[in-house]
Design an enzyme around this catalytic site. Structure first.
Site, short mmCIF file in Angstrom:
data_model
loop_
_atom_site.label_atom_id
_atom_site.label_comp_id
_atom_site.label_asym_id
_atom_site.label_seq_id
_atom_site.Cartn_x
_atom_site.Cartn_y
_atom_site.Cartn_z
N HIS A 156 119.96 17.58 -5.60
CA HIS A 156 118.51 17.79 -5.51
C HIS A 156 117.99 18.01 -4.09
O HIS A 156 116.78 18.10 -3.87
CB HIS A 156 117.80 16.58 -6.13
CG HIS A 156 116.48 16.90 -6.75
ND1 HIS A 156 115.32 16.21 -6.45
CD2 HIS A 156 116.12 17.85 -7.65
CE1 HIS A 156 114.32 16.70 -7.14
NE2 HIS A 156 114.77 17.70 -7.87
N LYS A 158 116.77 19.71 -0.69
CA LYS A 158 116.17 20.98 -0.28
C LYS A 158 116.14 20.97 1.24
O LYS A 158 115.19 20.50 1.86
CB LYS A 158 114.76 21.14 -0.84
CG LYS A 158 114.67 21.07 -2.36
CD LYS A 158 114.17 19.73 -2.81
CE LYS A 158 113.97 19.73 -4.33
NZ LYS A 158 113.41 18.45 -4.80
N ASP A 163 120.48 26.41 13.58
CA ASP A 163 121.08 26.34 14.92
C ASP A 163 121.39 24.92 15.37
O ASP A 163 121.33 24.60 16.58
CB ASP A 163 120.15 27.01 15.95
CG ASP A 163 120.04 28.52 15.74
OD1 ASP A 163 120.94 29.10 15.10
OD2 ASP A 163 119.04 29.10 16.20
#
Length: 215
Positions: A156, A158, A163
């Site tokens: 789940h 996100k 960089d």
């Protein structure tokens, strides 16, 4: 006679309890094979370097936006456009065309783009599921490496790590629905290499444990 009545009442009570249990059991729908697999699935053990609370000093700046129609997608696309070296992603749902286009553009610029998606992205068999797979295929066709995390009930997270110093996170799924229909939030934590390093440890654990997406 009184003893007989007591035994009769006891027998009736036992029969009633049995009947309720029997009919309740019969009324339950059997689990599908997918539900059974999910119910029995044991998540993998977290490595020691990922476990626990990681205290990181606050540094850099933070961008925050909200949805619906609050500019999250544009904020993420702008951040991706500034990437110079690497983008590491964990995504539960991944269907935002503007974000996908930005990632493909980053790949063309020579940025190393790697994505881990939840298994739900490849399990749909209806027209919507086929469309989602076509979107994922376009990422792979552009040269982006993608893996599928199937070891949890839901993968789940996100997260995008840009960089090795900027972290994008929050409730926002990388989808049009999250931008246009849902109440979501998203943060970009800039220039905090120590924080990014903690996210990379978790990302690397999943990257090493997952399977490569195949069309």
């Amino acid at each position: 006679m009184q003893s007989f009545h007591k035994h009769l009442i006891t027998a009736i009570a036992v029969l009633a309890i049995f009947s309720v249990g029997f009919f309740a059991g019969c009324s339950q729908k059997p689990l599908t094979s997918a539900q059974t697999k999910t119910a029995q699935q044991t998540p993998p053990s977290m490595p020691e370097q990922v476990k626990g609370v990681h205290n990181v000093s606050a540094t850099g700046t933070i961008d925050v936006a909200f949805s619906p129609h609050g500019g999250i997608t544009a904020m993420i696309v702008d951040e991706i456009s500034k990437a110079k070296h690497s983008i590491q992603i964990q995504a539960y749902s991944f269907t935002s065309q503007p974000i996908m286009n930005a990632l493909m553009d980053a790949k063309k610029r020579g940025v190393d783009v790697r994505i881990i998606i939840d298994k739900s992205n490849i399990e749909g068999t209806d027209s919507r599921g086929q469309h989602e797979k076509e979107l994922l295929n376009s990422l792979v066709d552009s040269g982006i490496t993608m893996k599928v995390d199937s070891e949890f009930q839901i993968a789940h997270s996100k997260v995008m790590i840009i960089d090795s110093q900027d972290v994008i996170t929050g409730s926002f799924n990388f989808t049009a629905s999250a931008e246009n229909n849902n109440a979501e939030n998203c943060l970009i934590l800039h220039s905090n290499k120590a924080l990014a390093a903690e996210y990379i440890k978790n990302w690397q654990w999943r990257w090493d444990a997952t399977t490569t997406y195949s069309k």
